[in-house]
Each structure stands twice: as structure tokens, then as C-alpha cells.
Motif scaffolding. Sequence first.
Motif, PDB file in Angstrom:
ATOM      1  N   VAL A 239       1.156  -0.700   0.073  1.00 21.46           N
ATOM      2  CA  VAL A 239       0.022  -0.109   0.138  1.00 21.46           C
ATOM      3  C   VAL A 239       0.829   1.073   0.408  1.00 21.46           C
ATOM      4  CG1 VAL A 239      -2.155   0.832   1.392  1.00 21.46           C
ATOM      5  CG2 VAL A 239      -1.637  -1.489   1.693  1.00 21.46           C
ATOM      6  N   VAL A 240       1.024   1.939  -1.190  1.00 14.47           N
ATOM      7  CA  VAL A 240       1.917   2.886  -1.543  1.00 14.47           C
ATOM      8  C   VAL A 240       3.382   2.577  -0.828  1.00 14.47           C
ATOM      9  CG1 VAL A 240       1.830   5.360  -0.676  1.00 14.47           C
ATOM     10  CG2 VAL A 240       0.054   4.120  -0.809  1.00 14.47           C
TER      11      VAL A 240
ATOM     12  N   GLY B  14      -6.317   3.912   5.221  1.00 16.07           N
ATOM     13  CA  GLY B  14      -7.233   3.659   3.807  1.00 16.07           C
ATOM     14  C   GLY B  14      -7.812   2.117   4.102  1.00 16.07           C
ATOM     15  N   MET B  15      -7.318   1.669   5.384  1.00 16.33           N
ATOM     16  CA  MET B  15      -7.855   0.692   5.490  1.00 16.33           C
ATOM     17  C   MET B  15      -8.259  -0.009   7.756  1.00 16.33           C
ATOM     18  SD  MET B  15      -4.959  -1.918   3.414  1.00 16.33           S
ATOM     19  CE  MET B  15      -5.865  -3.763   4.027  1.00 16.33           C
TER      20      MET B  15
ATOM     21  N   ILE C 251     -12.734  -0.664   3.451  1.00 16.99           N
ATOM     22  CA  ILE C 251     -11.399  -0.096   2.667  1.00 16.99           C
ATOM     23  C   ILE C 251     -12.101   1.292   2.887  1.00 16.99           C
ATOM     24  CG2 ILE C 251     -10.873   0.474   0.494  1.00 16.99           C
ATOM     25  CD1 ILE C 251      -9.298  -2.268   1.970  1.00 16.99           C
TER      26      ILE C 251
ATOM     27  N   GLN D 283     -10.221   4.016   1.876  1.00 13.00           N
ATOM     28  CA  GLN D 283      -9.843   5.176   0.647  1.00 13.00           C
ATOM     29  C   GLN D 283      -9.149   4.093   0.049  1.00 13.00           C
ATOM     30  OE1 GLN D 283      -6.359   7.032   2.737  1.00 13.00           O
ATOM     31  NE2 GLN D 283      -8.343   8.588   4.073  1.00 13.00           N
ATOM     32  N   ASP D 284      -9.693   4.744  -1.275  1.00 14.58           N
ATOM     33  CA  ASP D 284      -9.670   4.026  -2.325  1.00 14.58           C
ATOM     34  C   ASP D 284      -7.235   3.534  -2.142  1.00 14.58           C
ATOM     35  OD1 ASP D 284     -11.541   4.539  -3.467  1.00 14.58           O
ATOM     36  OD2 ASP D 284     -10.228   5.594  -5.539  1.00 14.58           O
ATOM     37  N   VAL D 285      -7.611   2.119  -2.204  1.00 13.53           N
ATOM     38  CA  VAL D 285      -6.065   1.743  -1.856  1.00 13.53           C
ATOM     39  C   VAL D 285      -5.436   0.672  -2.892  1.00 13.53           C
ATOM     40  CG1 VAL D 285      -5.994   1.525   1.007  1.00 13.53           C
ATOM     41  CG2 VAL D 285      -6.751  -1.190  -0.228  1.00 13.53           C
ATOM     42  N   GLU D 286      -4.779   0.066  -3.255  1.00 10.00           N
ATOM     43  CA  GLU D 286      -3.492  -0.660  -4.335  1.00 10.00           C
ATOM     44  C   GLU D 286      -3.459  -1.826  -3.731  1.00 10.00           C
ATOM     45  OE1 GLU D 286      -4.215  -1.224  -7.382  1.00 10.00           O
ATOM     46  OE2 GLU D 286      -4.121   0.992  -7.928  1.00 10.00           O
TER      47      GLU D 286
END
Length: 276
Positions: free
Chosen positions: A47-48, A155-156, A217, A219-222
Motif C-alpha cells: 500500500v503506497v 485507508g484500511m 476500505i 480510502q482507495d488502496v492498491e
Amino acid sequence: MTSTRERQRAAARARLEKEMAQRAAAAKKRRQLQASIGAGAGLLLVVVLTVWGVTSLGDDETETPQATDDGQASAGCVWNEIPAEQRSPTVKDVGVPTTTTPPSTGTQLMTLDTSFGEVQVTMNLADVPCTAASFSHLASQGFWDNTKCHRMFPGMLQCGDPSATGEGYRDSDGTGGPSYQFANENLPVDDRPAYPAGVVAMANSGPDTNGSQFFFIYQDVELSPDYTVLGQVTEGLDVIQEATEAGHDGAFDPSPGGGHPNSDIVINSLTVSEPQ
């Protein structure tokens, strides 16, 4: 007309392609297991550019059904019971769901009464029939009542450990769950981002080791698409965002990252409606 030699060559190519696909699948699974071992308690999530482990129970895949490419279990629901001698003290045994063929049409509404307000999550039964059946069973036993969300990262927010209760946090928080595990469903392999804001997904400690822990979630996270998408927050995302505003204590920094929420985020009760 196709010659015998051409048919033989075509058959040989088909066998080779099948073998290569099988090898690729096996290699993928080995990489996933290695990631799980490397994380210590769970898979690694990027994540980031920061690694964050979303954990639940330890890996036990002995009798878990294989999932298909879309994350669906191959034949109904299999509730893979953890042998008694392998259960940690944080396992809460409330039996297993009574069905292996739950409804696969319609929706169910999961309602969480939290210390910050109410959150509602809609589960699509066509996507997660087994996960929804497990949540229905556990909710009927009051499995999550008076438990705390024990971990967060920007975000999580992770919740669902039945042993995460009371004042403060313990080293064991994040290791609890039910006495069974089940296979992945509804993996977002083709979605970008795979886990946008509002998604609720299952935590795990390796392929097909779902239990009771889940994460919001907000906030959007990858993330890598290795976590069952349980449903969507349809009311109360602002509640989760407010609850996480105070940040975390950095207990897991710098690696794997994140920490316990600075605000106690308590699930007073969690209920699941009948299929609609």
C-alpha cells in the motif's frame, strides 16, 4: 485433410500448453505461500510502497477446496475444521454452518452497531454465497459482539477477531477466529483499483484460509487481489472515516506497518438479515 502427423503434433502442443498452465498455477501458489511465511502472521499487502499484513488464523489448507480462477469454490461450501490440537487459545468455537449449498441469488444486509454509529454492508449472494453463509452463522451466535477493531493502516481498518475485547491491546489480538476456514470467493482480479473505498474484504493468512476477520476500505488502496470481496458499505462509510481520524499507535511500524487504532472502535453487535 489433416494428416496423422499433424494431429499428433497438435495433441502434443495441447499437452504442453496444459502442462505449462499447471506449472504456472503451482508457481503462483508457491509464491503466495512464501509471501505468507515471509509476513510471519499473514500475507503482505503493498500500500503506497509500504508493506502491511492483513492477518487472521494460521495457514491450514489440508482439506480446503481449490478455488477457480474467479475465486469461487469448485463444489459448494466446505467448512474446513481446524484440528483441536492446532487451534490457538484465541479460537472461538461456535460450530460450523449447517449448510453447504446456501442461496446464491439476492442479497443480505450486514448491520454493525459500533461505538461510532451504525454501518451497513450489502452482500451479493451471487458473488459470495459461502462467505455470506459463514457470516450468517457466526452473527447468529453473537460472534463479534463487543469486540474491537484491532488494526488499521491509512485507508484500511481491520476487525473481526473475537478475542479482541476489553481495555487495551494484547499481542494475541489479530490471531482469533472461528474453528473452521473456507475458500476464497469473488477475488477482484480484473478491477482497478482492486479495493476501492467502501469495499469490505476478508482477511486471511494464505489462499483459502478465510475465517472471521475482515477489513473496511475507507480510502482507495492498491492491494494484490488475494482477498475475498465480501460486500459494499451502503450506509455508514462516514462512520468508519470518523472512527479512524485519530490514527493509530504505530505498533507495527516500520514493518509491516500500521498499528492499533488510537480510538477504541467497538462492534457492539453485528447482525445479518435473511436473504432478500
